[in-house]
Design a protein around this motif. Structure first.
Motif, PDB file in Angstrom:
ATOM      1  N   TYR A  62       0.828  -1.205   0.000  1.00 59.13           N
ATOM      2  CA  TYR A  62       0.000   0.000   0.000  1.00 59.13           C
ATOM      3  C   TYR A  62       0.865   1.260   0.000  1.00 59.13           C
ATOM      4  O   TYR A  62       0.579   2.218  -0.724  1.00 59.13           O
ATOM      5  CB  TYR A  62      -0.918  -0.004   1.221  1.00 59.13           C
ATOM      6  CG  TYR A  62      -1.741   1.248   1.373  1.00 59.13           C
ATOM      7  CD1 TYR A  62      -2.628   1.650   0.381  1.00 59.13           C
ATOM      8  CD2 TYR A  62      -1.639   2.033   2.521  1.00 59.13           C
ATOM      9  CE1 TYR A  62      -3.391   2.801   0.520  1.00 59.13           C
ATOM     10  CE2 TYR A  62      -2.401   3.176   2.660  1.00 59.13           C
ATOM     11  CZ  TYR A  62      -3.272   3.557   1.663  1.00 59.13           C
ATOM     12  OH  TYR A  62      -4.027   4.698   1.810  1.00 59.13           O
ATOM     13  N   TYR A  65       2.168   1.734  -3.362  1.00 50.74           N
ATOM     14  CA  TYR A  65       1.077   2.208  -4.215  1.00 50.74           C
ATOM     15  C   TYR A  65       0.904   3.723  -4.071  1.00 50.74           C
ATOM     16  O   TYR A  65       0.706   4.441  -5.070  1.00 50.74           O
ATOM     17  CB  TYR A  65      -0.194   1.460  -3.839  1.00 50.74           C
ATOM     18  CG  TYR A  65      -1.489   2.039  -4.355  1.00 50.74           C
ATOM     19  CD1 TYR A  65      -1.846   1.928  -5.693  1.00 50.74           C
ATOM     20  CD2 TYR A  65      -2.365   2.685  -3.483  1.00 50.74           C
ATOM     21  CE1 TYR A  65      -3.042   2.442  -6.155  1.00 50.74           C
ATOM     22  CE2 TYR A  65      -3.563   3.210  -3.939  1.00 50.74           C
ATOM     23  CZ  TYR A  65      -3.903   3.089  -5.274  1.00 50.74           C
ATOM     24  OH  TYR A  65      -5.088   3.601  -5.726  1.00 50.74           O
ATOM     25  N   MET A 107      -5.641   1.489   3.361  1.00 53.54           N
ATOM     26  CA  MET A 107      -4.973   0.209   3.105  1.00 53.54           C
ATOM     27  C   MET A 107      -5.980  -0.890   2.779  1.00 53.54           C
ATOM     28  O   MET A 107      -5.782  -1.658   1.833  1.00 53.54           O
ATOM     29  CB  MET A 107      -4.135  -0.196   4.319  1.00 53.54           C
ATOM     30  CG  MET A 107      -3.394  -1.521   4.140  1.00 53.54           C
ATOM     31  SD  MET A 107      -2.373  -1.976   5.560  1.00 53.54           S
ATOM     32  CE  MET A 107      -3.636  -2.262   6.805  1.00 53.54           C
ATOM     33  N   PHE A 145      -7.477  -0.373  -0.586  1.00 52.76           N
ATOM     34  CA  PHE A 145      -6.516  -0.828  -1.596  1.00 52.76           C
ATOM     35  C   PHE A 145      -6.602  -2.340  -1.763  1.00 52.76           C
ATOM     36  O   PHE A 145      -6.584  -2.857  -2.888  1.00 52.76           O
ATOM     37  CB  PHE A 145      -5.117  -0.397  -1.158  1.00 52.76           C
ATOM     38  CG  PHE A 145      -3.993  -1.055  -1.913  1.00 52.76           C
ATOM     39  CD1 PHE A 145      -3.725  -0.719  -3.234  1.00 52.76           C
ATOM     40  CD2 PHE A 145      -3.182  -2.005  -1.293  1.00 52.76           C
ATOM     41  CE1 PHE A 145      -2.684  -1.323  -3.933  1.00 52.76           C
ATOM     42  CE2 PHE A 145      -2.140  -2.609  -1.976  1.00 52.76           C
ATOM     43  CZ  PHE A 145      -1.897  -2.262  -3.296  1.00 52.76           C
ATOM     44  N   ARG A 146      -6.748  -3.062  -0.655  1.00 52.25           N
ATOM     45  CA  ARG A 146      -6.888  -4.522  -0.730  1.00 52.25           C
ATOM     46  C   ARG A 146      -8.179  -4.910  -1.455  1.00 52.25           C
ATOM     47  O   ARG A 146      -8.175  -5.822  -2.298  1.00 52.25           O
ATOM     48  CB  ARG A 146      -6.873  -5.121   0.678  1.00 52.25           C
ATOM     49  CG  ARG A 146      -6.870  -6.641   0.701  1.00 52.25           C
ATOM     50  CD  ARG A 146      -6.977  -7.189   2.105  1.00 52.25           C
ATOM     51  NE  ARG A 146      -8.283  -6.924   2.713  1.00 52.25           N
ATOM     52  CZ  ARG A 146      -8.669  -7.374   3.898  1.00 52.25           C
ATOM     53  NH1 ARG A 146      -7.813  -8.106   4.620  1.00 52.25           N
ATOM     54  NH2 ARG A 146      -9.857  -7.091   4.385  1.00 52.25           N
TER      55      ARG A 146
END
Length: 360
Positions: free
Chosen positions: A33, A36, A121, A124-125
């Protein structure tokens, strides 16, 4: 060995930061993350701040013998309770704020910042694995959208993003400006042309400390008295340069600035780092010294910017102009300075009372 030794945050490649240490392999999602965010061109400071928020959460997971895959809403609630109740090492435990809050506890702002990092986070997952839902429940919509979304081609169709239901209530504190005596005492303690020019850019042009430190020599146009500023989020703006500050900068360039290949405007003047760019830590050291010397304990760098905003509000400057000068993404942030203009507010109040009296 403590959790702090088993897990730590270190700078990675380019703008990325990463968790490292014995237990870092358990939290690869956090590192992915952070990478990213760096790939999306977030500033290194933002990535670092999110990294420390995730570090605190992962250290707590280690202490509870939990994995990221097992995190639920209840887990997040337990972590927030831990943040709220755990004393901060080195803070006095017997000191209370004016509101009655103990000063050895994390503030609501800090806890909400950690919650935002966790929300990002897990979002993002979910983006990569849609079948995995985020354990951070979404709540009501935020009050506003970002400037980029609002100014886009279909900005009128954008709805504010939903905030988490777990967010703590935060006090809305007004910025603290310096009065005339405090400003005069702080400025009179400055002895170098560099420090006077830095203070002048904050006090009379409203620049943030980070914006001052990233100024290049070529960003200053003394002839036309304009400054090109790179603000938050990489947003560039042009700010008028006060004639007195222009004189301070010119004198600094002619008499005091060391010869250097560094393009930055403000450089270290003495010691082994002479000729290198002045760092945020160096600037904090300068102001810490002069706060003590002048006795103006509220004389932080950002207080000078708040003083500029307050002066503009008291002078009756249009809100949109103030927003452009200060580089705010949202006019709501600029509007706070209207409440800091007591002379303007009192004049309007007295005028309204006078009109009401004449009607009766």
């Amino acid at each position: 060995m403590t959790n702090q030794h088993m897990l730590r945050l270190e700078p990675g490649t380019d703008a990325a930061w990463k968790l490292s240490g014995t237990d870092a392999g358990r939290f690869s999602l956090a590192n992915e993350y952070l990478a990213y965010l760096a790939d999306r061109n977030y500033s290194p400071r933002t990535v670092r701040a999110y990294g420390y928020d995730l570090l605190a959460f992962c250290r707590w997971l280690v202490s509870q013998d939990l994995e990221l895959a097992a995190v639920t809403v209840e887990t997040v609630l337990d972590f927030m309770r831990f943040c709220r109740l755990t004393p901060i090492e080195g803070r006095p435990a017997n000191v209370l704020s004016m509101t009655g809050r103990r000063l050895d506890r994390y503030s609501a702002t800090t806890i909400n910042h950690r919650l935002a990092a966790l929300s990002g986070m897990f979002a993002f997952r979910s983006m990569r694995e849609p079948e995995l839902h985020s354990p951070i429940p979404s709540g009501r919509e935020a009050r506003r959208v970002s400037a980029e979304e609002r100014n886009a081609l279909l900005g009128h169709l954008i709805r504010p993003k939903k905030r988490s239901e777990l967010r703590l209530r935060q006090q809305r504190m007004l910025p603290r400006a310096l009065d005339r005596r405090e400003t005069a005492d702080l400025l009179s303690s400055l002895r170098t042309w560099r420090d006077r020019a830095i203070a002048g850019l904050m006090l009379l042009s409203g620049l943030r400390s980070g914006e001052v430190l990233t100024l290049d020599v070529t960003d200053i146009d003394i002839g036309t008295r304009w400054v090109r500023v790179l603000g938050k989020g990489g947003k560039e703006r042009r700010v008028p340069l006060d004639i007195e500050v222009a004189g301070l900068i010119q004198t600094y360039l002619l008499l005091e600035r060391p010869e250097s290949d560094c393009a930055r405007l403000f450089l270290v003047a003495k010691g082994p780092n002479r000729g290198q760019s002045l760092t945020p830590a160096g600037l904090r050291t300068v102001f810490r010294y002069h706060r003590i010397k002048s006795g103006v304990l509220a004389g932080h760098p950002h207080a000078l910017r708040h003083t500029f905003g307050t002066a503009m509000a008291e002078a009756g400057v249009d809100l949109a102009v103030m927003q452009a000068l200060l580089g705010h993404a949202h006019v709501d942030t600029t509007a706070r300075y209207i409440h800091l203009a007591p002379a303007h507010v009192k004049a309007e109040f007295d005028a309204a009372r006078t009109r009401l009296r004449t009607r009766t």
